[in-house]
Design an enzyme around this catalytic site. Structure first.
Site, short mmCIF file in Angstrom:
data_model
loop_
_atom_site.label_atom_id
_atom_site.label_comp_id
_atom_site.label_asym_id
_atom_site.label_seq_id
_atom_site.Cartn_x
_atom_site.Cartn_y
_atom_site.Cartn_z
N HIS A 100 -7.78 -5.52 -0.99
CA HIS A 100 -6.50 -4.85 -0.72
C HIS A 100 -5.66 -5.74 0.19
O HIS A 100 -5.59 -5.53 1.41
CB HIS A 100 -6.79 -3.50 -0.07
CG HIS A 100 -5.61 -2.58 0.01
ND1 HIS A 100 -4.85 -2.24 -1.08
CD2 HIS A 100 -5.07 -1.93 1.06
CE1 HIS A 100 -3.90 -1.41 -0.71
NE2 HIS A 100 -4.00 -1.21 0.59
N SER A 132 0.82 -1.19 0.00
CA SER A 132 0.00 0.00 0.00
C SER A 132 0.87 1.26 0.00
O SER A 132 1.62 1.49 -0.94
CB SER A 132 -0.97 -0.04 1.18
OG SER A 132 -2.03 0.87 1.00
N ASP A 141 -8.81 -4.95 -6.12
CA ASP A 141 -8.41 -3.97 -5.12
C ASP A 141 -9.02 -2.63 -5.51
O ASP A 141 -8.59 -2.00 -6.47
CB ASP A 141 -6.88 -3.88 -5.05
CG ASP A 141 -6.39 -2.99 -3.93
OD1 ASP A 141 -7.19 -2.20 -3.39
OD2 ASP A 141 -5.19 -3.08 -3.60
#
Length: 648
Positions: free
Chosen positions: A343, A202, A312
């Protein structure tokens, strides 16, 4: 120059079939059999160093930026764990993460945080990297991004200061920057070979991309997992807003300092986002690593092992696709894992953990130790094709042909056009409403269907919506959805139930697997996971959005003249999906998508579509018989490193 550098790595690589020693750098006269050495067997470094006895230290690295404007250059907190043999002359490469999550939301499926002993030295590092790689002859370095953890300054959400902190740490590891211990004394990384690999999920993956884009010396490889490559395209799509006030929200969520410390920075971030228009500007340009006039991707010297999830919708798949395509144009050595969850991290993909750990292991061994282990001779892409099936392929997207499909007045989606018009009103509808019963008339959407497919069809790439429209107002939000209508068991990637340990299509189990060595403070064992699936009658397989007034420019909106016909073309998100025989492919057109344009207000415009002048181009071909090379196995906004989908 690029070719010679990468070929040089191969030429200098160590060819090993049983065991060879990777001696520390230095003059030949200083090398003796008594010196500690790394052991390589079957193309992999082996665990010969004690994790329990490893050196653990905390220090501050000087950066060249003053992100909080207090008149002092920021120093960033850096935690290090390395084999004790590095105090006896062993020099080792570094696996590094730069993270804003260490003292707030935590990291990984189990939200791990760093802990420290009474002397202020790190006792626990999040994730398995330290447990696994330190015994194999690596140092693991964990950096707190500016404004988070123990670092000075303010978080700038992908801005230059965030990037500078990680780059300064790499410079220190290469002897080009300064670091200080708790007593103020200068500390040198004499134990470092200067070779660094960055890894992270991320925000951490974004920093790996961005730091690679500086071309910093010593960064040999990166492993960005679900990383951002353009913050504008994280928060907007073609002028349509997914987020409002995201940067100032994120700084508040991830910075535990008193609010007034970084208030001025937050106000600048808020103004820079320009939520009133959704336009691209200098704020977004600073945080775009691909599309700038001098894009950072052109400076990338590091190889790339990327991973992302097709579903995602926190950091959408175009963030990977655009970065991947730019790397390909430059000929950057690269490899890719594509899952079908939300995610998530490949470490948590059911049935794939051991393979992912081994892939990362061999990747770092090759690029940081020069081990010739065949990792670059394998297929470039590992792709999940179903809940329990995987395949490999030469690249991504697959080499498919483009098929134009035309919406017709009778509600069909066909290979040939037919004249006529149809209209919808820009209202705010959920995707459940947009895609429900495509045969029904709804004022907020249009739906078109192919006949049942006689053979399977694979979509691999980026569809394009090309519409001829007339509005009765100066603008409208536009949504285009491609939908697989047909019952099937699918990964329930949008299901998040923290109380049941369910996140983004994964369920945490009671059993664990261990990867590396443990101490009482830091164990190497993590929950296994299982798929969360649901039998559904349809699945949206591509989504695309557009603010009609941004049809030509993201910086300068052009309102439409009511009653005049315009051609508006935009790309949906890329994907990779197989539609089974008997299913039907649907095209749904609508206004404001309530699930993904949560912060947009509908304009109420009537949108009239000239069907004869409109089409959707789908990158697809008959589904091939691809073998499975994998194993068969068992609305609150959150920071983008969290496990739930960020945003609406």
């Amino acid at each position: 120059m690029r070719t010679s550098r990468w070929s040089g790595v191969v030429i200098a690589a160590l060819t090993m079939s049983t065991a060879l020693a990777a001696l520390p750098a230095g003059p030949a006269s200083a090398r003796t059999s008594a010196r500690p050495a790394t052991k390589v067997v079957d193309g992999r470094t082996h665990p010969v160093f004690s994790y329990a006895d490893a050196v653990r230290e905390h220090l501050m690295v000087q950066t060249p930026v003053d992100s909080d404007g207090d008149g002092h250059k920021d120093r960033v907190a850096v935690d290090i764990i390395r084999p004790k043999e590095t105090q006896q002359g062993l020099r080792v490469p570094v696996i590094m993460s730069s993270s804003p999550y260490n003292d707030t939301v935590g990291r990984g499926f189990e939200s791990e945080r760093k802990t420290y002993d009474a002397q202020g030295n790190p006792a626990k590092f999040p994730l398995f990297y330290d447990n696994y790689f330190v015994p194999r002859g690596y140092a693991v370095v964990d950096v707190d991004v500016t404004g988070t953890g123990g670092s000075d300054g303010c978080l700038t959400v992908g801005g230059a200061a965030d990037v500078a902190a990680a780059k300064a740490t790499i410079d220190w590891l290469g002897g080009r920057a300064t670091a200080y211990a708790a007593d103020g004394g200068e500390v040198k990384a004499s134990w470092s070979t200067g070779k660094v690999g960055m890894i992270g999920h991320s925000y951490e993956g974004m920093l790996a991309n961005a730091v690679a884009g500086t071309g910093v010396e010593g960064l040999e490889t990166i492993v960005p997992i679900s990383g951002v490559s353009s913050w504008y395209e994280f928060a907007r799509t073609n002028g349509a807003k997914h987020w409002s006030g995201f940067a100032s929200y994120l700084t508040t969520a991830l910075d535990t300092d008193p609010p007034q410390k970084c208030q001025a920075v937050r106000e600048r971030l808020q103004a820079g986002e320009d939520d009133a228009t959704g336009n691209y500007n200098a704020h977004w340009d600073e945080r775009d690593y691909i599309a700038r006039p001098a894009p950072e991707v052109n400076k990338v010297r590091a190889s790339v092992l990327a991973a992302h999830d097709i579903n995602d919708y926190n950091i959408r798949i175009d963030q990977l696709a655009n970065w991947w395509g730019a790397l390909a144009e430059r000929g950057v050595p690269r490899k890719l894992w594509l899952g079908r969850y939300g995610h998530t991290d490949p470490f948590d993909w059911p049935g794939r953990r051991a393979r992912w750990v081994d892939t990362v292991h061999r990747w770092f061994d090759h690029w940081l130790y020069g081990v010739q282990n065949g990792i670059m001779d394998e297929p470039r892409v590992d792709l999940q094709t179903g809940p329990d099936t995987w395949t490999t392929q030469a690249d991504w997207p697959a080499g498919t042909s483009s098929v134009p499909l035309h919406p017709r007045p009778d509600g069909s989606l066909a290979l040939s056009p037919a004249s006529g018009t149809a209209s919808f009103t820009d209202t705010k509808l959920s995707e459940a409403d947009l895609t429900a019963d495509p045969s029904a008339n709804r004022p907020g959407r249009l739906a078109f269907l192919t006949p049942p497919l006689r053979t399977g069809v694979r979509l691999s790439g980026t569809p394009t919506a090309d519409l001829r429209v007339t509005l009765d107002k100066p603008t409208s939000n536009l949504t285009a959805l491609l939908v697989d209508y047909g019952e099937d068991e699918r990964i329930d990637w949008n299901r998040n139930e923290p109380q049941n340990r369910i996140h983004d299509g994964l369920r945490g189990l009671d059993e664990e697997s261990c990867h590396g060595e443990s101490t009482a403070q830091d164990d190497a064992c993590y929950q296994r996971t299982a798929n969360v699936t649901a039998r559904k009658s349809s699945e949206v397989i591509a989504r695309g959005w557009m603010d009609a007034q941004n049809r030509h420019s993201l910086t300068t909106p052009e309102p439409l003249t009511p009653g005049r016909s315009y051609r508006i073309t935009w790309k949906t998100l890329p994907g990779d999906y197989e539609i089974k025989p008997g299913h039907r492919l649907g095209l749904v057109l609508g206004g404001t998508d309530a699930d993904f344009l949560y912060f947009e207000d509908p304009t109420g415009a009537k949108v009239t579509v000239d069907l004869g002048g409109s089409l959707v181009t789908v990158p697809g071909n008959p589904a091939s018989r691809r073998g499975s090379h994998g194993r068969r196995g068992p609305r609150t906004p959150r920071p983008c490193g969290g496990r739930s989908r960020t945003g609406p």
